[in-house]
Design an enzyme around this catalytic site. Sequence first.
Site, PDB file in Angstrom:
ATOM      1  N   ILE A  71       7.462  -8.140 -16.271  1.00  0.00           N
ATOM      2  CA  ILE A  71       8.058  -9.051 -15.290  1.00  0.00           C
ATOM      3  C   ILE A  71       9.356  -9.648 -15.801  1.00  0.00           C
ATOM      4  O   ILE A  71      10.286  -9.886 -15.019  1.00  0.00           O
ATOM      5  CB  ILE A  71       7.048 -10.138 -14.893  1.00  0.00           C
ATOM      6  CG1 ILE A  71       5.755  -9.484 -14.382  1.00  0.00           C
ATOM      7  CG2 ILE A  71       7.617 -11.037 -13.823  1.00  0.00           C
ATOM      8  CD1 ILE A  71       5.955  -8.508 -13.226  1.00  0.00           C
ATOM      9  N   ASP A  72       9.470  -9.907 -17.100  1.00  0.00           N
ATOM     10  CA  ASP A  72      10.761 -10.341 -17.638  1.00  0.00           C
ATOM     11  C   ASP A  72      11.837  -9.310 -17.328  1.00  0.00           C
ATOM     12  O   ASP A  72      12.959  -9.656 -16.943  1.00  0.00           O
ATOM     13  CB  ASP A  72      10.667 -10.530 -19.153  1.00  0.00           C
ATOM     14  CG  ASP A  72      10.262 -11.940 -19.544  1.00  0.00           C
ATOM     15  OD1 ASP A  72      10.359 -12.841 -18.697  1.00  0.00           O
ATOM     16  OD2 ASP A  72       9.859 -12.153 -20.700  1.00  0.00           O
TER      17      ASP A  72
END
Length: 621
Positions: free
Chosen positions: A479-480
């Site tokens: 997700i980063d």
Amino acid sequence: MANAANAVGPPTVIGAKRPLEEVTVEVSGPAALTAPALAHLRSLGASTAETSVARTGPARFAATGLGPGEVTAHTFWADVLPGADAADEATVQAASGIMHVHGRRDGEPRGLAVDYAATCASVLTVQGLLAALLGRARGGGGGGATEITTGADRAALLTISQYVAAANAPETEAVPSAPGGPPFTAACGTRFELEALEPAPWARFWRELGAPEEAIRSGWPAFQFRYATACAPLPQALHRTANAASWTRIREAAAVSGAEVCALYALAERAAEAVAAAPWTLSPFAGEARPPSSSVVLPATSDALPATDALPATDALPLSGLTVLEAGRRIQAPLAAHLLGLLGADVVRIEPPGGDPLRGMPPCTSGVSARWLALNRGKRAVEIDIKSPAGQAELRDLAADADVFLHNWAPGKAEQWGLGTDRLASVNPRLVYAYTSGWAGRLPDAPIGTDFMVQARTGVGEAARPADEPPAPSLMTLIDVLGGLVGTEAVLAGLLSRERTGRGVRVESSLLGAAETLTARAVRRAAAGQDPRRPAGFRRPLPTADGWVAPADSAHAARAESARLREMTSTQAVAALRAQGRSATAVTTDLTTLPEDPRLRGNLTRDAHGSLVVPSPWRFA
């Protein structure tokens, strides 16, 4: 809460036309490569038409409007890899190394059950279209590119670029890779993620629960470096301690220690609460604009650091002549700015006095962190103490002549430091003010907005694994990285909006928006009452005598021959499967072999430090 299938979310653009109004995009190709892009293009105001939907093959996006002629983007499964080795999501994950990185916590390669490479490629495709249309709106900047090409394989290599760089550095990791990691399980069976950014809250949390001191001490390095290594070989005593405590007791321990915990949400829970929304918002400034300066000149009083290796010449790229100020930490904002640099922007990185401490994070290449270089190569840097009035004034002076200011500070910090949207808009009415956040203020009760906590809260832990595996957030920073891509998309949309209206704009993207982009299909299935998870064994590679092979998603029958394949080498197994008309490839299980992997044909290069560089995610023509 509104049902995800029927809810209407907040407007993408507040108070103005959307950036792609009057643009029509004709789309063809497989849904895995087109669906995320279609959703984002529509949120940006484009009119879209699907001319054909295929199960295999490339995708094509033909955009008209905002100038004469057509701008076309092509998204392939294989653009740097041979087509036989990257025919779909499963084979791209296998050949690129994603299966290896995601599988580290399990001790063997595992495929992500979500279409991660395809989703990233789809977002990169929208970026390419926005960049090309921006170049056209600026009067043919960037060489007047009308053809953009990307690939799921290019996207996959980008997503693991930090892991590849670290694996090929001359130094070893500070913490060796070994199987293991969160989530933890409470006595009642509640599976949960834990976050502690400093050792003190970590220690206090476990002491509250009565964990052994030695386990607390030895567990911290593995936990701290899990973002870097994609695994966390924690002492089993910590798992036993969590398993003996009630969920109520665990939450109490977190509250008094300063650590945070989050129970893993099911996709059905997300479907019940989610409100359909774009992954970003754009809010144009009020008032008149002023002409921009051509570049940012670093003040003589600043401790300016030289660029870390030059990127390729930018005069033929769409963002040539634009300046981006980046004050980012960790992955999300630095990656967004890195991509803007690859598109031709001059990126000036704001670092604290003494420089970014992550520059020295092992493993290093020529004294610089290989992982840091993967996100910050080619940026200029200036040291500013943003907590001091003098430093804040200095940054405002830089922003006065910049095109973009990008940060991912904690909520409220920018306003506290006099660096919020209103303050910077007053000194530069044409600025694109970009905030890459965790939750975008949409989940008031949400935990700290870090990768694994967002995965836990949004159901990614369930979506990423097939039905025969317990839900668990991936320790690969899914997700980063996708959040960084979505952040770049938001900035490009803001720049195009500014070019069309003459007014600056605030854009906000979030890790929540990235997670929703990744889980959209699964949440829709859950909302419809269907099983949102992929079937048992989905994308699980097959063992061979000397490694692993991954059949394409369509080659389910190959699993029945697993025993026979165990007696073959990976090369022999791939050949046998292909002889039967099934797509398959060998699974990359050692990232140090990628530079010489014949499938990549020399597409990985090295910078002046000797650090490994993955290819750009786009080709412009």
